[in-house]
Design a protein around this motif. Structure first.
Motif, PDB file in Angstrom:
ATOM      1  N   HIS A 134       9.157   4.194   4.522  1.00 29.15           N
ATOM      2  CA  HIS A 134       8.834   2.825   4.105  1.00 29.15           C
ATOM      3  C   HIS A 134       7.323   2.613   4.032  1.00 29.15           C
ATOM      4  CE1 HIS A 134       9.233  -1.507   3.658  1.00 29.15           C
ATOM      5  NE2 HIS A 134       8.373  -1.659   4.661  1.00 29.15           N
ATOM      6  N   SER A 135       6.594   3.150   4.987  1.00 30.85           N
ATOM      7  CA  SER A 135       5.140   2.971   4.982  1.00 30.85           C
ATOM      8  C   SER A 135       4.498   3.678   3.802  1.00 30.85           C
ATOM      9  CB  SER A 135       4.544   3.492   6.300  1.00 30.85           C
ATOM     10  OG  SER A 135       5.069   2.786   7.405  1.00 30.85           O
ATOM     11  N   ILE A 136       4.972   4.885   3.496  1.00 29.70           N
ATOM     12  CA  ILE A 136       4.428   5.616   2.345  1.00 29.70           C
ATOM     13  C   ILE A 136       4.765   4.871   1.055  1.00 29.70           C
ATOM     14  CG2 ILE A 136       4.550   7.759   1.031  1.00 29.70           C
ATOM     15  CD1 ILE A 136       5.134   9.198   3.663  1.00 29.70           C
ATOM     16  N   LYS A 137       5.976   4.346   0.980  1.00 24.48           N
ATOM     17  CA  LYS A 137       6.368   3.612  -0.223  1.00 24.48           C
ATOM     18  C   LYS A 137       5.481   2.381  -0.423  1.00 24.48           C
ATOM     19  CE  LYS A 137      10.056   0.618  -1.942  1.00 24.48           C
ATOM     20  NZ  LYS A 137      11.356   0.003  -1.636  1.00 24.48           N
ATOM     21  N   GLY A 138       5.250   1.637   0.650  1.00 26.02           N
ATOM     22  CA  GLY A 138       4.403   0.447   0.531  1.00 26.02           C
ATOM     23  C   GLY A 138       2.992   0.781   0.095  1.00 26.02           C
ATOM     24  N   GLY A 139       2.396   1.811   0.701  1.00 28.50           N
ATOM     25  CA  GLY A 139       1.047   2.208   0.326  1.00 28.50           C
ATOM     26  C   GLY A 139       0.965   2.724  -1.092  1.00 28.50           C
ATOM     27  N   ALA A 140       1.950   3.547  -1.498  1.00 26.40           N
ATOM     28  CA  ALA A 140       1.945   4.090  -2.853  1.00 26.40           C
ATOM     29  C   ALA A 140       2.095   2.971  -3.886  1.00 26.40           C
ATOM     30  CB  ALA A 140       3.069   5.119  -3.004  1.00 26.40           C
ATOM     31  N   SER A 141       2.937   1.999  -3.608  1.00 25.97           N
ATOM     32  CA  SER A 141       3.106   0.875  -4.530  1.00 25.97           C
ATOM     33  C   SER A 141       1.826   0.061  -4.633  1.00 25.97           C
ATOM     34  CB  SER A 141       4.269  -0.010  -4.072  1.00 25.97           C
ATOM     35  OG  SER A 141       5.472   0.720  -4.027  1.00 25.97           O
ATOM     36  N   THR A 142       1.142  -0.132  -3.499  1.00 22.54           N
ATOM     37  CA  THR A 142      -0.095  -0.910  -3.503  1.00 22.54           C
ATOM     38  C   THR A 142      -1.152  -0.258  -4.388  1.00 22.54           C
ATOM     39  OG1 THR A 142       0.345  -1.701  -1.263  1.00 22.54           O
ATOM     40  CG2 THR A 142      -1.934  -1.828  -2.038  1.00 22.54           C
ATOM     41  N   PHE A 143      -1.235   1.075  -4.344  1.00 20.64           N
ATOM     42  CA  PHE A 143      -2.263   1.778  -5.101  1.00 20.64           C
ATOM     43  C   PHE A 143      -1.773   2.246  -6.464  1.00 20.64           C
ATOM     44  CE2 PHE A 143      -3.760   2.211  -0.731  1.00 20.64           C
ATOM     45  CZ  PHE A 143      -5.098   1.867  -0.881  1.00 20.64           C
ATOM     46  N   GLY A 144      -0.586   1.830  -6.853  1.00 18.64           N
ATOM     47  CA  GLY A 144      -0.101   2.137  -8.192  1.00 18.64           C
ATOM     48  C   GLY A 144       0.350   3.568  -8.381  1.00 18.64           C
ATOM     49  N   LEU A 145       0.697   4.266  -7.301  1.00 17.89           N
ATOM     50  CA  LEU A 145       1.173   5.646  -7.398  1.00 17.89           C
ATOM     51  C   LEU A 145       2.697   5.614  -7.557  1.00 17.89           C
ATOM     52  CD1 LEU A 145      -1.033   7.216  -4.569  1.00 17.89           C
ATOM     53  CD2 LEU A 145      -1.587   6.817  -6.970  1.00 17.89           C
ATOM     54  N   ASN A 146       3.129   5.313  -8.774  1.00 18.86           N
ATOM     55  CA  ASN A 146       4.546   5.041  -9.009  1.00 18.86           C
ATOM     56  C   ASN A 146       5.428   6.259  -8.790  1.00 18.86           C
ATOM     57  OD1 ASN A 146       3.957   2.378  -9.712  1.00 18.86           O
ATOM     58  ND2 ASN A 146       3.594   2.919 -11.856  1.00 18.86           N
ATOM     59  N   ASP A 147       4.897   7.457  -9.046  1.00 18.58           N
ATOM     60  CA  ASP A 147       5.728   8.643  -8.868  1.00 18.58           C
ATOM     61  C   ASP A 147       6.143   8.806  -7.408  1.00 18.58           C
ATOM     62  OD1 ASP A 147       3.136   9.067  -8.111  1.00 18.58           O
ATOM     63  OD2 ASP A 147       3.059  11.149  -8.783  1.00 18.58           O
ATOM     64  N   MET A 148       5.213   8.514  -6.486  1.00 16.08           N
ATOM     65  CA  MET A 148       5.536   8.611  -5.065  1.00 16.08           C
ATOM     66  C   MET A 148       6.454   7.476  -4.626  1.00 16.08           C
ATOM     67  SD  MET A 148       1.939   9.824  -3.318  1.00 16.08           S
ATOM     68  CE  MET A 148       2.741   9.964  -1.725  1.00 16.08           C
ATOM     69  N   SER A 149       6.197   6.276  -5.123  1.00 14.74           N
ATOM     70  CA  SER A 149       7.021   5.133  -4.708  1.00 14.74           C
ATOM     71  C   SER A 149       8.457   5.275  -5.208  1.00 14.74           C
ATOM     72  CB  SER A 149       6.404   3.823  -5.218  1.00 14.74           C
ATOM     73  OG  SER A 149       6.358   3.810  -6.633  1.00 14.74           O
ATOM     74  N   GLU A 150       8.653   5.910  -6.373  1.00 10.69           N
ATOM     75  CA  GLU A 150      10.023   6.095  -6.888  1.00 10.69           C
ATOM     76  C   GLU A 150      10.820   7.053  -5.997  1.00 10.69           C
ATOM     77  OE1 GLU A 150       9.421   7.443 -10.826  1.00 10.69           O
ATOM     78  OE2 GLU A 150       8.852   5.474 -11.627  1.00 10.69           O
ATOM     79  N   VAL A 151      10.170   8.154  -5.578  1.00 13.88           N
ATOM     80  CA  VAL A 151      10.864   9.106  -4.705  1.00 13.88           C
ATOM     81  C   VAL A 151      11.158   8.468  -3.347  1.00 13.88           C
ATOM     82  CG1 VAL A 151      10.667  11.320  -3.506  1.00 13.88           C
ATOM     83  CG2 VAL A 151       9.872  11.104  -5.863  1.00 13.88           C
ATOM     84  N   THR A 152      10.161   7.778  -2.780  1.00 13.43           N
ATOM     85  CA  THR A 152      10.363   7.183  -1.461  1.00 13.43           C
ATOM     86  C   THR A 152      11.369   6.039  -1.509  1.00 13.43           C
ATOM     87  OG1 THR A 152       8.341   5.899  -1.879  1.00 13.43           O
ATOM     88  CG2 THR A 152       8.147   7.835  -0.470  1.00 13.43           C
ATOM     89  N   HIS A 153      11.507   5.373  -2.651  1.00 10.68           N
ATOM     90  CA  HIS A 153      12.499   4.297  -2.749  1.00 10.68           C
ATOM     91  C   HIS A 153      13.914   4.867  -2.597  1.00 10.68           C
ATOM     92  CE1 HIS A 153      14.391   0.549  -3.942  1.00 10.68           C
ATOM     93  NE2 HIS A 153      15.094   1.213  -4.841  1.00 10.68           N
ATOM     94  N   ILE A 154      14.203   5.971  -3.304  1.00  8.79           N
ATOM     95  CA  ILE A 154      15.522   6.595  -3.170  1.00  8.79           C
ATOM     96  C   ILE A 154      15.707   7.130  -1.755  1.00  8.79           C
ATOM     97  CG2 ILE A 154      17.049   8.363  -4.111  1.00  8.79           C
ATOM     98  CD1 ILE A 154      15.363   8.308  -6.661  1.00  8.79           C
ATOM     99  N   LEU A 155      14.660   7.763  -1.242  1.00 11.92           N
ATOM    100  CA  LEU A 155      14.723   8.309   0.116  1.00 11.92           C
ATOM    101  C   LEU A 155      14.942   7.212   1.144  1.00 11.92           C
ATOM    102  CD1 LEU A 155      14.293  10.795   1.963  1.00 11.92           C
ATOM    103  CD2 LEU A 155      11.851  10.281   1.926  1.00 11.92           C
ATOM    104  N   GLU A 156      14.250   6.101   0.969  1.00 15.37           N
ATOM    105  CA  GLU A 156      14.356   4.980   1.903  1.00 15.37           C
ATOM    106  C   GLU A 156      15.766   4.397   1.893  1.00 15.37           C
ATOM    107  OE1 GLU A 156      11.562   1.109   2.688  1.00 15.37           O
ATOM    108  OE2 GLU A 156      12.352   1.394   0.670  1.00 15.37           O
ATOM    109  N   SER A 157      16.342   4.267   0.715  1.00 14.40           N
ATOM    110  CA  SER A 157      17.696   3.703   0.616  1.00 14.40           C
ATOM    111  C   SER A 157      18.717   4.579   1.328  1.00 14.40           C
ATOM    112  CB  SER A 157      18.078   3.550  -0.862  1.00 14.40           C
ATOM    113  OG  SER A 157      17.162   2.694  -1.532  1.00 14.40           O
ATOM    114  N   LEU A 158      18.590   5.895   1.155  1.00 12.96           N
ATOM    115  CA  LEU A 158      19.515   6.815   1.812  1.00 12.96           C
ATOM    116  C   LEU A 158      19.329   6.792   3.330  1.00 12.96           C
ATOM    117  CD1 LEU A 158      21.696   8.944   1.599  1.00 12.96           C
ATOM    118  CD2 LEU A 158      19.940  10.650   1.092  1.00 12.96           C
ATOM    119  N   LEU A 159      18.079   6.786   3.773  1.00  9.08           N
ATOM    120  CA  LEU A 159      17.813   6.713   5.206  1.00  9.08           C
ATOM    121  C   LEU A 159      18.315   5.408   5.803  1.00  9.08           C
ATOM    122  CD1 LEU A 159      14.198   8.194   5.261  1.00  9.08           C
ATOM    123  CD2 LEU A 159      16.149   9.114   6.507  1.00  9.08           C
TER     124      LEU A 159
END
Length: 742
Positions: free
Chosen positions: A48-73
């Protein structure tokens, strides 16, 4: 006004890398059969923390992976799905992909888009599996009613009435909630605010995010039925007018404020971010909360009562919500507490990030200070202690303060060996699975500290040694069982301080080194060997370039590249490698390194007109031998007897081809040295004294000189060479009339 956030990218990169390392550590330690709820929450928080930071800085490729990962976790930690080894493997693969994407943004390295797609497909496939109720659900905290009222956009609407908070905290919270859905913020009386969130996420997720900024007990939560089209249009019109009028503080108002408005205070103007509540109500023709549409919200307690749901007490719900906040966030953003529980203002953070360049510059300055202090001390030696007593006392105080300052600054560069050790559990796990072996990995002394420069350079040599122990040392489970051992082999990695050095050992309980096989391979490669060689000499053969006893070349080992690189790299750091092995019982490879290469305690010695520095960590004692204690061995040079033990005598003047004052050891001084478990006596003319010296790299300023590890500047401004004790002792096997340069 815009904010340049590029200056914060490096902070995000560093924090994301730390979170990825923490995630890997937690995944490797988790008990798949009975996972601890807090461990699962901690793994979820890293994603969740990586997803929030990646979204803030516009790193969409990382936020997309962490979003799926976060949902499964999230499904796993809530007990909707049982954790399996397949999940752990997928999460570790996702960690590798995120690290690759992170390096791509930070270093510009290529990113394998096919690998990213494969991991995303793997995570999505696992997310679509049927849920398994294998874990007891957590105690309810804030649960939405079973009969949800959903608007035409398909999202649930929640009203969060916040306590009195600073405006920047409200903005930060609304931005974070914006990751979950549509958010609108409006002021209330008493400098309070209300946030309306339209989202598909659960109320528990919303409360978990709010706990980063405030205590959930201080927040009133309610659920609203869908708005009518008229109310929706009215709300949108009001929002548009407010946005156009104020531009949220980033654009000039379309119509300037009147002089009467300009004369109002900041509080009435909303600090430039919010329009005064009277103007908002006038624009929307809604003088009260009820007329603005908030009358459609029913208190959550009444909704739960009508639905037959018993709400959990707030005292029990709060810890469950607060457990979602990561430990990292708690250090920097403490939730609002009651007056009696407020922490001291200075207790919010215990560390700061400083670039390594600044630390290196500080260490260089300390080194120059040490040299200057040595110069002052040397000049003060000529003064009369009776006449200049106060001056000499002050110089003594300066010496003590300089040494304390030097030790304090040097400790800044020291890092725990855990920085290195933490890289290996994942590698051991993957390599053991690949080779079909069972291995228990055990570390000891992870808190032992070493200079950062050496820590970065020791990673590759240790990696070679660990891989060799797994591939060559530890046997297959069937072979171990036949030998009366447990099927799971043990691999130990330890670190400890010993004098001025650090000892790092890689040990296994495998089959040990095969002496006959090593000798046969050495003879096959044309190396000069003999059956009379000691075990220690035979073990050193494996460090020869191109030497390998592997029967087949694999991607793990067998090409004869690695062990020679290990020895060369460790030697370049001023260290040494020693091997102990017993057939059938295992092998231990020991690495000895100096704690730091910047400043060391040294003994000044004189030979002829030259002054050299001996690192004090290698010195055992110094003595003047009796003539009868010095013996000549035909063809092997001389030895000196020290308390019943004969030690090889190293005449330093012959090594460096200089004219000495004495050629008879009984007239000079013998300094007893020890390294790599061997002792030798260094024959010099005189001992000058003991002092701290600042090590200057000779190779980068001149060239590499055999037998010399560096140089330093003495108190009189002259340059003195620092002896490489390990090279000197190895050279003691040469004939006395040979030079070390031959």
């Amino acid at each position: 006004m815009t904010i340049d956030i590029s200056q914060f990218f490096q902070v995000f990169f560093d924090e994301a890398e730390e979170l990825l390392a923490e995630k890997e550590r937690l995944l490797l330690a988790v008990d798949i059969a009975a996972p601890d709820a807090e461990d699962l929450n901690a793994i979820f928080r890293t994603a969740h923390s990586i997803k929030g930071g990646a979204s803030t800085f516009g790193l969409n490729d990382m936020s997309e992976v962490t979003h799926i990962l976060e949902s499964l976790l999230d499904r796993i930690r809530k007990g909707e799905m049982a954790l399996t080894s397949e999940h752990v493997d997928a999460f570790l693969a996702a960690k590798d992909i995120l690290k690759m994407q992170l390096d791509g943004h930070r270093l510009g390295t290529p990113v394998d888009s096919d690998a990213v797609a494969d991991v995303r497909m793997m995570l999505q496939s696992l997310s679509q599996d049927a849920p398994v109720q294998a874990m007891a659900p957590a105690a309810p905290s804030f649960h939405a009613p079973e009969a949800k009222a959903v608007d035409h956009e398909g999202g649930q609407r929640y009203r969060l009435e916040l306590p009195k908070m600073e405006l920047r905290e409200v903005n930060a919270l609304s931005a974070e909630l914006g990751l979950l859905g549509q958010v609108s913020v409006a002021p209330l009386d008493g400098e309070r605010h209300v946030i309306v969130v339209t989202t598909h996420e659960s109320l528990d997720d919303i409360v978990a995010i709010c706990s980063f900024v405030l205590n959930p007990d201080d927040m009133q939560v309610s659920v609203a039925p869908p708005l009518t089209p008229q109310q929706r249009a009215l709300e949108q019109a009001a929002r548009n007018e407010v946005e156009n009028a104020l531009g949220y503080g980033f654009f000039d108002p379309i119509e300037p404020f009147s002089p009467a408005q300009a004369a109002k205070g900041d509080a009435e103007q909303g600090y430039g971010f919010f329009q005064p509540i009277e103007q908002i109500r006038a624009l929307s023709a809604e003088p009260s909360d009820a007329e603005r549409g908030y009358g459609f919200f029913q208190p959550i307690e009444e909704i739960r009562a009508s639905a037959g749901i018993v709400a959990a007490p707030r005292e029990a719900a709060a810890p469950a919500a607060r457990s979602e906040a990561p430990a990292e966030a708690e250090a920097d953003k403490k939730p609002a507490k009651k007056d009696g529980d407020k922490a001291a203002p200075g207790a919010e953070s215990s560390s700061i990030r400083v670039s390594i360049e600044k630390v290196d510059q500080l260490i260089n300055l300390i080194g120059e200070l040490v040299i200057t202090q040595a110069m002052i001390e040397q000049r003060a030696d000529t003064l009369d202690p009776m006449v200049h007593e106060r001056l000499l006392n002050s110089i003594g105080q300066l010496t003590r303060n300089t040494r304390d300052l030097q030790e304090a600054v040097m400790s800044i560069r020291m890092m725990p060996m855990d920085f290195v050790f933490s890289r290996f559990p994942r590698m051991v796990r993957d390599l053991a699975a690949k080779l079909g072996k069972k291995i228990d990995f055990i570390t000891n002394g992870a808190a032992t500290e070493l200079d950062k420069g050496l820590i970065e350079r020791i990673v590759d040599p240790l990696t070679h040694l660990v891989r060799n122990s797994i591939d060559h040392g530890i046997e297959m489970p069937a072979a171990r069982a036949a030998a009366g051992k447990s099927e799971a082999g043990r691999l130990f990695l330890s670190a400890s301080h010993q004098g001025g050095n650090i000892i790092i050992e890689v040990s296994d309980d495998g089959g040990g080194l095969n002496r006959e096989r090593i000798l046969a391979k050495a003879q096959q490669q044309g190396m000069a060997v003999a059956d009379s060689m000691s075990d220690a000499e035979v073990w050193q053969l494996i460090f020869a370039p191109g030497f390998s006893t592997a029967e087949a070349v694999t991607d793990v080992s067998g090409r004869g590249v690695g062990m020679d690189v290990v020895k060369r790299n460790i030697g370049a750091m001023g260290g040494s490698v020693d091997i102990r092995s017993a057939k059938g019982f295992g092998t231990t490879i020991s690495i000895s390194l100096p704690l730091t290469l910047a400043i060391l305690d040294g003994m000044s010695i004189r030979v002829g007109e030259e002054v050299y520095i001996l690192p004090l960590g290698y010195v055992i004692e110094s003595l003047q031998p009796a003539p009868e204690d010095v013996k000549e061995i035909s063809g092997k040079g001389r030895v000196v007897k020290v308390r019943g033990e004969y030690l090889p005598l190293i005449p330093l003047y012959q090594m460096f081809d200089i004219a000495p004052r004495f050629t008879d050891p009984s007239q000079g001084i013998c300094v007893i040295l020890e390294t790599e478990g061997r002792k030798a006596a260094l024959f010099v003319d005189d001992l000058v004294g003991q002092q701290q010296v600042v090590v200057k790299n000779l190779e980068s300023n001149y060239r590499k000189v055999v037998g010399i590890s560096g140089a330093t500047i003495l108190g009189d401004g002259g340059v003195s060479l620092i002896l490489d004790v390990t090279a000197l002792i190895r050279s003691s096997r040469q004939l006395a009339d040979e030079s070390i340069f031959s």
